[in-house]
Design an enzyme around this catalytic site. Structure first.
Site, mmCIF file in Angstrom:
data_model
loop_
_atom_site.group_PDB
_atom_site.id
_atom_site.type_symbol
_atom_site.label_atom_id
_atom_site.label_comp_id
_atom_site.label_asym_id
_atom_site.label_seq_id
_atom_site.Cartn_x
_atom_site.Cartn_y
_atom_site.Cartn_z
ATOM 1 N N LYS A 1 62.574 4.020 -12.684
ATOM 2 C CA LYS A 1 63.876 3.704 -12.090
ATOM 3 C C LYS A 1 64.132 2.206 -12.201
ATOM 4 O O LYS A 1 63.227 1.398 -11.958
ATOM 5 C CB LYS A 1 63.913 4.149 -10.630
ATOM 6 C CG LYS A 1 65.269 3.955 -9.951
ATOM 7 C CD LYS A 1 65.261 4.519 -8.529
ATOM 8 C CE LYS A 1 66.629 4.346 -7.870
ATOM 9 N NZ LYS A 1 66.669 4.947 -6.516
ATOM 10 N N SER B 1 70.303 8.126 -5.881
ATOM 11 C CA SER B 1 70.576 7.063 -6.824
ATOM 12 C C SER B 1 69.653 7.075 -8.037
ATOM 13 O O SER B 1 69.891 6.356 -9.006
ATOM 14 C CB SER B 1 70.471 5.704 -6.128
ATOM 15 O OG SER B 1 69.161 5.472 -5.644
ATOM 16 N N SER C 1 67.352 9.547 -2.358
ATOM 17 C CA SER C 1 67.643 9.212 -3.749
ATOM 18 C C SER C 1 66.633 9.708 -4.777
ATOM 19 O O SER C 1 66.877 9.600 -5.969
ATOM 20 C CB SER C 1 67.802 7.693 -3.896
ATOM 21 O OG SER C 1 68.999 7.280 -3.292
#
Length: 520
Positions: free
Chosen positions: A110, A185, A209
């Site tokens: 990420k 996210s 997320s």
């Protein structure tokens, strides 16, 4: 006559300069100090001496850095042809150790996580062009375990969204239906795993997320117990909500990655207890759960935004753990679950603005590793690109500063206090039940908002998915999502929540269901 070294000392411009009298006057007024010019001049002289004696020396001392163990090249921004879901922010190829638990596994990271020498944007223009000079602890652990990192996955703008349309690089589409969002996210992570471009991914979770995009894309995502996996070298959002963890297509790979990630980080992350013990989670995946008691969390169903087929499928999946595996499954009510998201929002709004933005991504603790290079990049970016922040971040900043100025941030403290009451309510349920089950999100993957949406539509689409996931960020309990099945070609996520540091049971319940689902 002075020699060369003495001349250098005489004429060297200090790196830490004293404030001008005007600047100091502005600072004083902002703090509510009424000072005459003569008084300000005295303070300026005292500040100047302290800056010269203390802060100049601090500037000159070398800044300790986290180790970078494995060679790599900077990589590149992939073309549209190489990026069918718009899920890669940056491509690279970093090979880890020649052997280990993750040998042969490809991994996406990420893009809120530092990988030395590889650009990091965290979904926002404020960090565009920033290149970290450290590897986050979890990155080093992945490489030490033999994993191969293929790039950075797109995340939402400063990770402040549970959807997949606020990143500065554009929307991330769902591999199952490109008219639908991938969730956020950790949107890029989920799309890349679900789309078969990597075996596993490292996600981040402050309000859901990891679990939200894993649910909308039909993979497994685990938010571990708070502190089990170190957060060192990852841009924080809110100290008490920050989690990072594994995402993969199977429960086994999720457990395997957790084995590589978990464990104490030598005092660099104060989120962690010192006596952490990490079991071999994969060895505990038996699928035998006949002695377990499973609570179906009543308050997770029938919400205002719930889709009936989502509720139905999750209850049906949980029922199979009884009919096919022998577990005791019954409904349990925890009324305070309904207030969990509101408690989360107060902590996230005020704490997130204070830590991520005013603090440039950092809290305050003696036992915390501070990435000062990232800190400087955040401050510079905010000065230059605040107008380019997403509307979710602008909303967060406005409401947080209003609540601070007019209500002295007391709601933050009250929310943290109520968070402990919420945690106790779950813990009391766990005295009777081994795990709790509810829908990860109340609906299937939503379509993207219309072009130029109103703020109301924008905010709702960005944040509504976290209504059930966020409370477990407040309390720190481990929570995993697994695909319960498909309706209308779209995955439906089932969330399994367990006692703190009992990831083994959570994973084993998920493993038992995975075997049922895949045997059909």
């Amino acid at each position: 006559m002075a020699d060369g070294n003495e001349q250098e000392k005489l004429y060297k411009e200090p790196a830490v300069r004293a404030p001008t009298l005007q600047h100091l006057s502005e600072i004083a007024r902002g703090l509510g100090f009424d000072m005459e010019e003569s008084e300000l001049m005295e303070y300026r002289e005292a500040i100047s001496k302290t800056l010269g004696d203390t802060y100049q020396r601090l500037y000159e001392l070398p800044d300790p850095k986290l180790p970078v163990k494995y060679p790599r090249t900077p990589g590149y921004r992939p073309s549209a042809e190489e990026n069918p879901y718009n899920a890669w922010y940056w491509r690279c190829d970093i090979k880890g150790a020649p052997s280990g638990k993750l040998q042969g596994k490809t991994v996406a990271i990420k893009d809120n996580t530092c990988v030395a020498g590889v650009p990091m944007m965290n979904g926002s223009r404020i960090l565009e062009g920033f290149v970290p000079d450290i590897d986050a602890t979890v990155v080093s652990r992945i490489l030490d375990a033999g994993g191969r990192i293929l790039g950075k996955a797109v995340c939402e703008n400063l990770c402040c969204s549970g959807a997949s349309f606020t990143a500065a690089t554009g929307p991330v589409v769902n591999p199952h239906d490109k008219t639908r969002m991938a969730g956020g996210s950790s949107s890029g992570c989920a799309a890349l795993v679900a789309g078969g471009q990597v075996d596993m991914a490292l996600g981040g979770d402050q309000g859901g997320s990891i679990r939200i995009p894993a649910a909308t894309c039909g993979i497994v995502g685990l938010k571990p117990t708070y502190g089990l996996v170190p957060y060192t070298g990852i841009m924080p959002m809110e100290f008490t909500l920050d989690h990072t963890g594994p995402m993969a297509r199977t429960v086994y790979d999720t457990a395997l990655m957790l084995e590589a990630l978990a464990g104490y980080d030598d005092g660099l992350d104060p989120r962690q207890p010192r006596d952490l013990k990490v079991p071999e989670y994969t060895a505990l995946l038996t699928g035998k759960i006949e002695n377990l008691k499973i609570g179906i969390l009543k308050e997770g169903f029938g919400l205002e935004i719930s889709e009936p087929d989502v509720d139905e499928m999750v209850k049906e999946a949980a029922g199979q753990l009884s009919s096919k595996c022998g577990a005791v499954v019954e409904e349990v009510s925890i009324p305070m679950q309904s207030d969990g998201h509101g408690i989360f929002e107060a902590i996230f709004h005020m704490g997130g603005d204070r830590m991520m933005l005013k603090g440039a991504g950092f809290g305050s603790s003696a036992e915390m590793y501070y990435d000062t290079t990232l800190q400087e990049a955040v401050f510079r970016g905010l000065k230059c690109h605040s107008n380019e922040l997403s509307r979710t971040i602008k909303f967060l900043r406005l409401i947080a500063n209003y609540l601070h100025e007019d209500y002295n941030s007391v709601f933050y403290g009250k929310a943290q206090n109520l968070g402990r009451v919420l945690c106790k309510a779950y813990d009391e349920a766990f005295e009777k039940y081994d795990v709790l089950i509810l829908p990860t999100i109340p609906k299937k993957a939503p379509v993207f908002p219309q072009q130029n949406p109103s703020l109301k539509e924008y905010a709702e689409r960005a944040m509504e998915n976290a209504v059930s996931t966020s409370s477990f960020n407040v309390t720190g309990h481990p929570a995993l999502t697994i695909n319960a099945g498909f309706r209308d070609g779209l995955p439906i996520g089932m969330m399994i929540v367990g006692r703190k540091f009992d990831e083994a049971t959570v994973l084993n319940v998920a493993y038992a269901y995975e075997k049922i689902r895949d045997s059909k």
